[in-house]
Design a protein around this motif. Structure first.
Motif, PDB file in Angstrom:
ATOM      1  N   MET A   1       0.873  -1.441  -0.093  1.00  0.00           N
ATOM      2  CA  MET A   1      -0.022   0.071   0.111  1.00  0.00           C
ATOM      3  C   MET A   1       1.084   1.285   0.092  1.00  0.00           C
ATOM      4  N   GLU A   2       1.939   1.231   0.933  1.00  0.00           N
ATOM      5  CA  GLU A   2       2.908   2.250   1.015  1.00  0.00           C
ATOM      6  C   GLU A   2       3.568   2.649  -0.431  1.00  0.00           C
ATOM      7  N   ASN A   3       3.999   1.420  -0.970  1.00  0.00           N
ATOM      8  CA  ASN A   3       4.624   1.556  -2.217  1.00  0.00           C
ATOM      9  C   ASN A   3       3.728   2.117  -3.485  1.00  0.00           C
ATOM     10  N   LYS A   4       2.651   1.653  -3.314  1.00  0.00           N
ATOM     11  CA  LYS A   4       1.542   2.078  -4.221  1.00  0.00           C
ATOM     12  C   LYS A   4       1.428   3.781  -4.213  1.00  0.00           C
ATOM     13  N   LYS A   5       1.237   4.146  -2.854  1.00  0.00           N
ATOM     14  CA  LYS A   5       1.062   5.611  -2.675  1.00  0.00           C
ATOM     15  C   LYS A   5       2.158   6.455  -3.291  1.00  0.00           C
ATOM     16  N   PHE A   6       3.583   5.664  -3.089  1.00  0.00           N
ATOM     17  CA  PHE A   6       4.837   6.448  -3.449  1.00  0.00           C
ATOM     18  C   PHE A   6       4.837   6.532  -4.875  1.00  0.00           C
ATOM     19  N   ILE A   7       4.505   5.440  -5.713  1.00  0.00           N
ATOM     20  CA  ILE A   7       4.451   5.443  -7.084  1.00  0.00           C
ATOM     21  C   ILE A   7       3.531   6.455  -7.697  1.00  0.00           C
ATOM     22  N   ILE A   8       2.281   6.580  -6.984  1.00  0.00           N
ATOM     23  CA  ILE A   8       1.500   7.883  -7.432  1.00  0.00           C
ATOM     24  C   ILE A   8       1.889   8.988  -7.042  1.00  0.00           C
ATOM     25  N   GLN A   9       2.650   9.059  -6.139  1.00  0.00           N
ATOM     26  CA  GLN A   9       3.415  10.535  -5.671  1.00  0.00           C
ATOM     27  C   GLN A   9       4.325  11.027  -6.853  1.00  0.00           C
ATOM     28  N   VAL A  10       5.119   9.850  -7.295  1.00  0.00           N
ATOM     29  CA  VAL A  10       6.095   9.955  -8.124  1.00  0.00           C
ATOM     30  C   VAL A  10       5.385  10.480  -9.554  1.00  0.00           C
ATOM     31  N   LEU A  11       4.550   9.632  -9.856  1.00  0.00           N
ATOM     32  CA  LEU A  11       3.758   9.987 -11.284  1.00  0.00           C
ATOM     33  C   LEU A  11       3.390  11.558 -11.309  1.00  0.00           C
ATOM     34  N   ILE A  12       2.432  11.673 -10.326  1.00  0.00           N
ATOM     35  CA  ILE A  12       2.232  13.186 -10.011  1.00  0.00           C
ATOM     36  C   ILE A  12       3.022  14.179 -10.236  1.00  0.00           C
ATOM     37  N   ALA A  13       4.495  13.741  -9.514  1.00  0.00           N
ATOM     38  CA  ALA A  13       5.498  14.860  -9.687  1.00  0.00           C
ATOM     39  C   ALA A  13       6.155  14.977 -11.223  1.00  0.00           C
ATOM     40  N   LEU A  14       6.066  13.961 -11.801  1.00  0.00           N
ATOM     41  CA  LEU A  14       6.721  13.934 -13.265  1.00  0.00           C
ATOM     42  C   LEU A  14       5.726  14.572 -14.096  1.00  0.00           C
ATOM     43  N   ILE A 187      18.420   7.600  -9.066  1.00  0.00           N
ATOM     44  CA  ILE A 187      19.516   6.981  -8.637  1.00  0.00           C
ATOM     45  C   ILE A 187      19.929   6.982  -7.412  1.00  0.00           C
ATOM     46  N   MET A 188      19.754   8.279  -6.659  1.00  0.00           N
ATOM     47  CA  MET A 188      19.789   8.625  -5.436  1.00  0.00           C
ATOM     48  C   MET A 188      18.992   7.675  -4.500  1.00  0.00           C
ATOM     49  N   TYR A 189      17.747   7.905  -4.877  1.00  0.00           N
ATOM     50  CA  TYR A 189      16.758   7.161  -4.193  1.00  0.00           C
ATOM     51  C   TYR A 189      16.867   5.539  -4.111  1.00  0.00           C
TER      52      TYR A 189
END
Length: 321
Positions: A1-14, A187-189
């Motif tokens: 669930m937490e990974n899914k939330k992070f992926i969504i945040q990354v997509l929004i940022a992109l 890469i850093m992450y």
């Protein structure tokens, strides 16, 4: 669930970085802001190296030296050798990393303020070398009229057009700087989540304890410092192609201090801290221009307040438990 939330945040940022911002700036014809956002992306890329150095337990105030090395490497390769910008930008990072290994082998043994004091002098040393090495760097006159990035072809297919043929090259540089920043922090992450990242964090906590468990701390320090310097060189290479010139004073000690401030302000505990720190400091300085002679005083006062009340950086507001 937490990974899914992070992926969504990354997509929004992109989407925000690659679609929303350029669309707004183009539609409003605010081309001047393209330079500002591009500069923030480049500053964040360079500052990522400062963050990584801290991640292993060292405070790096010499990142400007590696940005200058990368800048001159690209300038010489493009203007004198005739090499493509897209190859030279990678070589700029390699050359910066190479010199960081030579320098890092002796100085990474130092801890605390002693390491910081040594790195503080690196940018000035790089500046003096750029002045002295006239046959390579053209001395104080620097290297000017650096051509814009040429087109990038892969298997005969044009991936990136020649910037000189673009109607507005500022848009091209925006995407170049932003994509470089995205790749850098991806890469850093990933590095922080890897085994190497865990070991680097152990160095920050207690080097002696890590060494007693068989961790090759000397190897880890040098490799991470080389990676940090690589991104400094890449950021410097992109910046001088944006300005189309490089001088010994292009990156100074004050710049190295600013890279550290971006990292501290964003949040040392957060890998994306340098991005937010660079954005806030870059545009806040411009906004305070209306105060004229009091600009620096107000700017310094705000910085002190932020450090006092947010010692863990701005991102600690969002992630505070």
């Amino acid at each position: 669930m937490e990974n899914k939330k992070f992926i969504i945040q990354v997509l929004i940022a992109l989407v925000f970085l690659l679609v929303v911002i350029p669309t707004i700036l183009i539609s409003t014809e605010r081309n001047d802001y393209f330079y500002g956002f591009t500069s923030v992306a480049i500053l964040a890329t360079i500052s990522s190296g400062v963050w990584l150095t801290f991640y292993m337990g060292r405070i790096n105030i010499g990142q400007g030296a590696y940005a200058l090395i990368g800048a001159y490497t690209t300038a010489v390769l493009v203007t004198s050798v005739g090499l493509s910008f897209w190859i030279s930008i990678f070589l700029a990072g390699i050359v910066a990393a190479f010199f960081s290994i030579l320098i890092g082998l002796p100085i990474l043994r130092l801890k605390g303020v002693y390491f910081s004091m040594i790195t503080l002098t690196l940018t000035e040393v790089a500046k003096l070398l750029a002045i002295v090495l006239v046959p390579i760097t053209n001395g104080p006159r620097g290297i000017t009229n650096i051509p814009l990035p040429d087109e990038l072809n892969i298997f005969g297919l044009t991936i990136i057009p020649d910037f000189a043929t673009m109607e507005n090259s500022k848009i091209g540089f925006y995407y170049l700087g932003t994509i470089a920043m995205i790749i850098t922090f991806a890469i850093m992450y990933r590095l922080t989540k890897s085994r190497m990242g865990i070991l680097l964090r152990s160095l920050q906590q207690n080097e002696e304890l890590a060494s007693s468990f068989g961790v090759n701390i000397a190897y880890l320090r040098v490799i991470s410092y080389a990676i940090a310097s690589f991104f400094g060189g890449v950021g410097g290479a992109i910046f001088i192609n944006l300005t189309q010139s490089v001088y010994p004073t292009t990156f100074q000690v004050a710049d190295s201090i600013n890279y550290m401030l971006y990292t501290f302000l964003g949040g040392l505990a957060y890998v994306f801290g340098p991005i937010l720190g660079a954005f806030v400091l870059y545009f806040s300085w411009d906004l305070l221009f209306i105060f004229k002679q009091y600009q620096l005083l107000i700017y310094s006062g705000i910085m002190i307040l932020l450090m006092v009340f947010l010692p863990n950086g701005i991102l600690s507001l969002r992630f505070k438990k």
